[in-house]
Design a protein around this motif. Structure first.
Motif, short mmCIF file in Angstrom:
data_model
loop_
_atom_site.label_atom_id
_atom_site.label_comp_id
_atom_site.label_asym_id
_atom_site.label_seq_id
_atom_site.Cartn_x
_atom_site.Cartn_y
_atom_site.Cartn_z
N PRO A 168 41.83 41.61 36.82
CA PRO A 168 41.85 42.89 36.85
C PRO A 168 43.48 43.73 37.08
O PRO A 168 43.20 44.67 36.41
CB PRO A 168 42.29 42.55 38.61
CG PRO A 168 41.15 41.50 39.15
CD PRO A 168 41.85 40.69 37.31
N GLU A 169 44.68 43.76 36.84
CA GLU A 169 45.65 44.06 36.47
C GLU A 169 45.70 44.39 35.08
O GLU A 169 45.90 45.77 35.28
CB GLU A 169 47.44 43.45 36.67
CG GLU A 169 47.19 42.75 37.64
CD GLU A 169 46.70 41.48 38.56
OE1 GLU A 169 46.40 41.61 39.49
OE2 GLU A 169 46.32 41.43 37.75
N TYR A 226 42.71 47.85 35.56
CA TYR A 226 43.18 48.62 36.33
C TYR A 226 44.42 49.82 35.34
O TYR A 226 44.29 50.81 35.19
CB TYR A 226 44.15 48.75 37.25
CG TYR A 226 43.56 47.48 37.84
CD1 TYR A 226 42.36 47.86 38.66
CD2 TYR A 226 44.34 46.63 39.36
CE1 TYR A 226 41.82 46.80 39.37
CE2 TYR A 226 43.81 45.37 40.26
CZ TYR A 226 42.28 45.83 40.77
OH TYR A 226 42.06 45.86 41.52
N THR A 281 35.81 43.08 40.46
CA THR A 281 36.84 43.51 40.87
C THR A 281 36.25 45.35 41.57
O THR A 281 34.83 45.39 40.69
CB THR A 281 37.99 44.53 39.94
OG1 THR A 281 37.24 45.51 38.15
CG2 THR A 281 38.18 43.21 38.97
N TYR A 330 36.57 48.25 41.15
CA TYR A 330 37.04 48.64 39.86
C TYR A 330 35.95 48.81 38.66
O TYR A 330 35.46 49.87 38.00
CB TYR A 330 38.09 48.96 38.60
CG TYR A 330 38.92 50.04 38.66
CD1 TYR A 330 39.01 51.21 38.64
CD2 TYR A 330 39.12 49.72 37.39
CE1 TYR A 330 40.16 51.86 38.02
CE2 TYR A 330 39.90 50.48 36.67
CZ TYR A 330 40.02 51.55 36.71
OH TYR A 330 40.18 52.53 36.14
N SER A 331 35.60 47.60 38.06
CA SER A 331 34.87 47.48 36.62
C SER A 331 33.53 46.46 36.57
O SER A 331 33.26 45.93 35.24
CB SER A 331 36.16 47.37 35.55
OG SER A 331 36.90 48.29 35.69
N ASN A 376 41.78 48.48 45.89
CA ASN A 376 42.14 47.23 44.56
C ASN A 376 41.08 45.93 45.37
O ASN A 376 41.83 44.67 44.93
CB ASN A 376 43.04 47.69 43.56
CG ASN A 376 43.64 48.06 43.03
OD1 ASN A 376 42.60 48.94 43.01
ND2 ASN A 376 45.43 48.26 43.36
N PRO A 395 37.83 52.69 34.23
CA PRO A 395 36.68 51.50 34.80
C PRO A 395 35.45 52.10 34.19
O PRO A 395 34.75 52.81 33.38
CB PRO A 395 36.48 52.56 35.80
CG PRO A 395 37.10 54.19 35.99
CD PRO A 395 38.08 54.13 35.18
#
Length: 926
Positions: free
Chosen positions: A424-425, A428, A414, A416-417, A394, A432
């Protein structure tokens, strides 16, 4: 007895101590730390590491009474001193080393760690090239620079910029980080246009920085990425402000070094605050937690208020705890903390001066490394775990906009996205989503205090003029030509370029350079190649936008439409007595005549049983069919239709006749009233099939198109250099037709009236100005051309150069095409389908009535007493017989008429029986 028990007890205790002496926990475990202690990150990290050491040692549940002993070595920006410190640690029973601080030393010390099995854990040496395959004992406990560079690349793409300039310290970490940035930009269609390398931090002088910034100021890109360290970075910003490079139009993106300065030296001095105003920077994101808040509340006491906490202090604290958990796993398994002498030195120490025998191998180093990589804990920086490739899970960064002594968080990045204003939390917990529509950042205050997004580039102010290649034409000089005896060029294309460049929001110095020998038109593909190779900075002229050229250069928006057409000789069509047949092709005449007859037959079948007008002797019925069918052409049919199906067929047919007759009338009117020009060439298809020579303009793309796309043999193609050559070749039959672009052909036909365009354009393209690939000037010029089109200026330029009176015959130079069957096949299909449907419905009804009204015949058929021919004859007789029409009567009278119906049925049965008996007597029945 008591003495014996006492002696036995003493023996057991002593034996236990001896037997367990090899696996007893050590009282102290030595850990080294190598930093340049005068730097911001080292000062913060030292405080955090010492705090973590105290916290671990105060909790006996962690190491079971074993204490950590962490000692620091100051490398003082020197790789040599860093190596000396590492050798000292590796010769004094050190199980692990925290550091080194920079990647230059990490590359060197990792080789020592590999040999002596001493893990290195670093949260600041984040070079992406420090891979676990080459350096298995080196572990990065913070996200490495490839993620930071990915975040910067996504920011560049998000704001719509295509080129950046990278300024970096010429060391392993910064250099490899910029290489990673180039890779990430290339994935998004962007690039680094210039790399400015400075001496390694902190050796860069003010003059060295100034020399690089002066070069950059003369370049066109205004997006500058600064990837270095705090001392060099602040010096760059200071010089940039002095040179006016922190004003409106510039964009500065600094890597995470700037956020550490803001966090640890807040508030910064007014001088520094002014120099970094409007810059963007990244900060490693650490999620909020109670442990983090508690540690932040302790920080002032830990640091005595001398320096502020930054995220790398949190990573330093977590690194110590990760190492402590790994040691606990090692000690809990009863593994000895032991060292062996290094024996692989060979003859290197034969003289006895290097003391390599003092180096020792950590026997449990491999197991400790595995325990570190298996870390799964919740630290101050959030969940701390390693992926199989040893990257931290992460990775995330906060994007900071510097505003004076303060800063504003405008979003997050991030892995992730991508970019988001949501933490970010929160992301998550969702699937995504890296789609373009899901990328968001808050508003930015850019250098100069503006909130308008900078364009990202300007025309380079390097004192050089833009070299613009111009085709040196010898024909069609209205488009572009040289003024006799001067270097001035003029024409339609030139005026469009000059009008567009005036609309740019910046000055563009340029000079025209003629391309060609002036004897014949130049090859336009060669001109495009010279733009791609850098010999010209742009090309202006009648340059057609075609596929193979767009692969090497960028074109502006087309400023005039143009496509290939065929021009051929034509002759006047003489009038004749059979002119009335011209509107339709022969097949159209045949199909139309057939349908008149077919419709007449269908209506006769549908009306024959009920309508007296369709009955009578065979001769009269044939005449009726022909008369009814063809009289519908003039809507003059006298016969009434009484059946529903017949009326439907006639209704549809009359609609078809209306359309056909209207089209015929319009076409015939055109033929008889407008002068017609004809040619054996009707378009590109007929031209290709007749195998005669084809002319094209010298230098045009038409040659390649005809030979490569349409497979016309090159032996059939003849290059022609001027309108005069066009006319001569066409008149003398040297070529059957000329293929050229519409804009040229319109100019040609304005002077030569014996020729005409045949068919339609068979390509669609336009003319544009060519620029090198990814040139931002092409985009701005396209915008200017669109503005010229909207305000009418483009049409005025067209009228000035290209509006000439055409020949009187040009208005009718396209002959009226004969009406083809393909234009009406839909109508015929509908009419034919209705006829078939009506006949099928009619036959079904007849068969049903036949079976109901002649039950005797059906009975004889089931018993095999009737042959198929007899049954068919009976059915045909039934169809031919007139059907009585129902008459409205009273209920009583309808009852009286019922016997007559049964009498008719009996009559049919008797007829059938007599026919059957007669057939049997003649010997035809079984």
């Amino acid at each position: 007895m008591v003495k014996l028990v006492l002696l036995l007890s003493i023996f057991i205790v002593c034996y236990g101590e001896v037997s367990s002496g090899g696996t007893s926990r050590p009282k102290v475990v030595n850990i080294g730390a190598i930093f340049t202690l005068s730097t911001i990150n080292a000062r913060v990290s030292k405080i955090a590491i010492e705090a973590a050491e105290r916290d671990v040692n105060s909790d006996e549940s962690i190491l079971g009474g074993t204490k950590l002993s962490i000692s620091f070595h100051d490398s003082n920006f020197s790789g040599f001193l860093g190596i000396i410190g590492a050798l000292r640690y590796m010769g004094s029973d050190t199980v692990a080393i925290i550091g080194p601080q920079n990647s230059v030393m990490a590359h060197v010390l990792s080789h020592l760690a590999n040999e002596l099995h001493v893990p290195l854990l670093s949260f600041t040496a984040l070079d992406p090239s420090l891979t676990p395959l080459q350096y298995p004992y080196f572990v990065q406990t913070a996200p490495n620079d490839q993620y930071q560079m990915a975040a910067i690349a996504e920011m560049v793409s998000y704001f719509g910029w295509s080129e950046v300039i990278a300024i970096f310290s010429d060391d392993d970490q910064s250099r490899n980080g910029v290489t990673s940035l180039g890779d990430r930009l290339a994935e998004r269609g962007c690039k680094i246009s210039y790399k400015a390398a400075l001496p390694p931090d902190p050796k860069a002088t003010r003059n060295e920085v100034k020399d690089q910034l002066v070069k950059i100021r003369l370049m066109e890109s205004r997006i500058i990425v600064l990837h270095t360290f705090s001392k060099t970075g602040l010096k760059v910003f200071d010089v940039a402000q002095e040179l006016g490079m922190m004003e409106k139009g510039y964009v500065w993106i600094a890597s995470s070094w700037l956020s550490t300065v803001l966090d640890s030296t807040s508030p910064v001095s007014p001088k520094i605050a002014n120099s970094i105003e409007g810059a963007l920077t990244l900060r490693p994101h650490t999620p909020n937690s109670k442990r983090k808040r508690d540690f932040i509340s302790r920080w002032d006491k830990l640091s005595d208020g001398t320096i502020g906490l930054n995220p790398y202090g949190l990573y330093a604290y977590d690194t110590v705890w990760a190492l402590a958990h790994a040691l606990r796993l090692l000690l809990d398994k009863g593994v000895n903390i032991s060292f062996s002498k290094y024996t692989n030195s060979g003859n290197l120490d034969a003289g006895g001066t290097m003391n390599l025998e003092e180096l020792s191998i950590f026997d449990a180093g491999e197991q400790l490394l595995k325990n570190i990589l298996a870390t799964n804990m919740a630290g101050l920086t959030g969940p701390l775990r390693f992926r199989p490739d040893r990257a931290i899970i992460n990775p995330a960064f906060e994007i900071i906009n510097v505003i004076g002594n303060e800063y504003k968080k405008i979003g997050y990045w991030t892995n992730y996205s991508g970019l988001s204003v949501v933490s970010p939390e929160t992301l998550y917990a969702k699937p995504p989503n890296r789609s373009v529509s899901n990328q968001h950042l808050d508003n930015v205050i850019w250098p100069g205090g503006t909130t308008d997004k900078p364009r990202g580039w300007v025309f380079p102010n390097n004192g050089e003029k833009l070299r613009i290649g111009v085709p040196y034409r010898v024909s069609y000089r209205d488009f572009i030509s040289q003024v006799n005896g001067t270097d001035v060029v003029q024409g339609y294309c030139i005026d469009v370029f000059l009008a567009a460049i005036k609309l740019l929001p910046y000055a563009v110095p340029y000079k025209f350079i003629l391309f060609g020998d002036g004897q014949q038109n130049p090859n336009y593909q060669d001109l495009a190649n010279m733009v791609a190779s850098g010999e010209f900075d742009a090309a202006v002229g009648d340059i057609t936008i075609v596929t193979n050229r767009t692969r090497i250069v960028d074109f502006t928006q087309p400023y005039i439409e143009s496509g290939l057409v065929v021009v051929a000789p034509v002759r006047k069509l003489s009038s004749s007595a059979w002119a009335f047949l011209r509107p339709f092709t022969p097949i159209m005449w045949a199909v139309t005549s057939s349908f008149f007859l077919i419709v007449g037959v269908v209506v006769w079948i549908l009306e024959h049983r009920k309508n007296d007008e369709f009955r009578g002797p065979p001769k009269n019925q044939i005449i009726t069919v022909l008369w009814f069918g063809f009289s519908t052409l003039f809507f003059a049919h006298r016969e009434n239709t009484v059946t529903t199906l017949g009326r439907i067929v006639v209704l549809i047919w009359l609609f078809v006749v209306l359309i056909i007759s209207s089209s015929y009338t319009a076409s015939l009117t055109s033929i008889l009233t407008v002068e017609q020009l004809i040619s054996p060439i009707n378009g590109i298809d007929s031209l290709i099939m007749n195998n005669e020579p084809i002319g094209y303009q010298v230098g045009s793309f038409a040659q390649n198109y005809l030979s490569e796309e349409l497979d016309v043999p090159k032996s059939r193609l003849l290059a022609l250099g001027s309108p005069e050559e066009y006319a001569t070749a066409l008149e003398q039959g040297i070529v059957a037709a000329v293929v050229d672009e519409l804009s040229y052909i319109e100019r040609f036909l304005s002077n030569y009236c014996k020729f005409s365009i045949r068919g339609n354009q068979f390509t669609r393209s336009g003319w544009g100005f060519a620029f090198p690939k990814d040139s931002p000037l092409a985009i701005d010029m396209s915008t200017a051309i669109l503005a010229l089109s909207e305000n009418g200026e483009l049409q005025k330029i067209h009228n000035k150069w290209l509006s000439r009176k055409a020949c009187d015959s040009q208005g009718s130079n396209l002959p009226s095409e004969q009406l083809q069957l393909q234009s009406f096949w839909g109508l015929f299909l509908i009419c034919g389908s209705v006829c078939v449907f009506a006949l099928l419905m009619h036959m079904c009804l007849m068969m049903r009535k036949f079976s109901q009204q002649t039950p005797g015949v059906s009975e004889l058929s089931r018993h095999g007493s009737s042959t198929p021919s007899e049954r068919l004859q009976t059915f045909m007789s039934f169809i031919d017989k007139k059907e009585d029409q129902p008459v409205k009567r009273s209920k009583r009278k309808r009852k009286d008429t019922l016997p007559s119906v049964y009498e008719k049925e009996d009559e049919y049965i008797n007829i059938s029986k007599r026919t059957h008996m007669g057939t049997s007597q003649n010997g035809y029945s079984g």
